[in-house]
Design an enzyme around this catalytic site. Structure first.
Site: not given
Ligand code: BV8
Ligand code: ZN
Length: 242
Positions: A105-106, A121, A132, A190-191, A215
């Site tokens: 979202v950055d 996202h 509204c 992404t994780s 990754n």
């Molecule tokens: C939805 C906005 C339908 C917030 C975010 C099915 C199964 C299980 C759970 C669910 C499912 N369906 C829905 C769910 C629930 C939920 C979910 O998935 N929960 C998880 C925790 C289990 N999903 C939702 O709610 C989604 N909606 O499915 O709608 C619905 C509707 C109602 C009811 C049910 C279903 C909405 C998901 C969106 C949430 N919003 N962000 C904000 O940012 O303020 S998610 C948040 O996590 C961020 O957006 C982020 O992008 C995202 C994923 O994280 P990553 O980007 O992967 O970041 P992370 O830190 O985890 O990992 C970093 C990676 O980079 C690591 O692997 C690391 O090793 C690597 N790394 C680090 N440094 C480097 C590197 N790689 C390369 N180079 C480097 N230098």
């Molecule tokens: Zn308004």
């Protein structure tokens, strides 16, 4: 570690590809100094993203949620895209058929020049009126807490998809076609734990794409992808252009 042979295989696939799709997460922005979600620096006042990025948290305490987003806006305002964001923007220029799907979202992909992208996202630089529904760019740093709509004075929220909220339908449609059409999908930083994005690698694989992951670590998708390259995005992604 980056195995030369792995890079060579991915570059060969890219050379043969007509359509390329890229999926990114917080890891691509880590090299710009942006804390990842699940990394050690991913906490704020000991809250986790899952605690605050929800409609319930906003309902319960909009001020706390806005303080978290304001903290992130202040932190992000000083950050620049890195060589990985720039390399992804260059890939867009090289392929007639290209799409970027980012969970971030950055705004750093847009800042690097990416235009063919879905910010699935949402964006921390956009706000939406809870009354509204008007959606606007807002780059105020700091942002007034609690911000109100200039049209109807309703309470503004970040135009971001929170946990438990559905992604925007137009993004889902765009992602589905980009995942179906691509010859190569590159998954960067992404994780692979947040759905539906965590299911995108297998969708592309089922549609016949060659799927590579870049990754620092392995992820739940590492066994599924054709190629898993371990390294920093800023080091690996630019090498794909050579
Ligand atoms: C939805 C906005 C339908 C917030 C975010 C099915 C199964 C299980 C759970 C669910 C499912 N369906 C829905 C769910 C629930 C939920 C979910 O998935 N929960 C998880 C925790 C289990 N999903 C939702 O709610 C989604 N909606 O499915 O709608 C619905 C509707 C109602 C009811 C049910 C279903 C909405 C998901 C969106 C949430 N919003 N962000 C904000 O940012 O303020 S998610 C948040 O996590 C961020 O957006 C982020 O992008 C995202 C994923 O994280 P990553 O980007 O992967 O970041 P992370 O830190 O985890 O990992 C970093 C990676 O980079 C690591 O692997 C690391 O090793 C690597 N790394 C680090 N440094 C480097 C590197 N790689 C390369 N180079 C480097 N230098
Ligand atoms: Zn308004």
């Amino acid at each position: 570690m980056i195995r030369g042979s792995d890079l060579g295989i991915l570059k060969e696939k890219l050379a043969e590809a007509r359509a390329v799709t890229v999926l990114t997460g917080a890891g691509i922005s880590a090299d710009s100094g942006v804390p990842t979600f699940r990394g050690v620096d991913g906490l704020w006042r000991n809250y986790r993203a899952e605690d605050l990025a929800t409609p319930e948290a906003f309902e319960r305490d909009p001020r706390l949620v806005w303080e978290w987003y304001n903290w992130r806006r202040e932190l992000l305002a000083a950050k620049q895209p890195n060589s990985a964001h720039e390399a992804v923007a260059e890939l867009e220029r090289r392929y007639e058929q290209f799409w970027l799907i980012t969970q971030n979202v950055d705004g750093l992909h847009r800042a690097a020049g990416s235009r063919k992208l879905s910010e699935i996202h949402g964006s921390i630089w956009m706000v939406r009126c809870t009354a509204c529904g008007s959606i606007e760019d807002n780059r105020d740093v700091p942002i007034a807490i609690l911000p109100t709509c200039r049209d109807c004075n309703g309470l503004l929220r970040p135009h971001i998809v929170w946990f438990g909220e559905s992604l925007f339908p137009e993004d889902l449609t765009q992602c589905a076609s980009a995942l179906q059409a691509c010859d190569v999908l590159i998954v960067i930083g992404t994780s692979g734990v947040v759905y539906p994005a965590a299911g995108f690698a297998s969708m592309a694989k089922e549609a016949g794409a060659f799927v590579a992951e870049i990754n620092l670590d392995t992820t739940p998708q590492s066994d599924l992808v054709d190629l898993s390259i371990q390294g920093r995005a800023k080091d690996v992604v630019p090498l794909l252009l050579l």
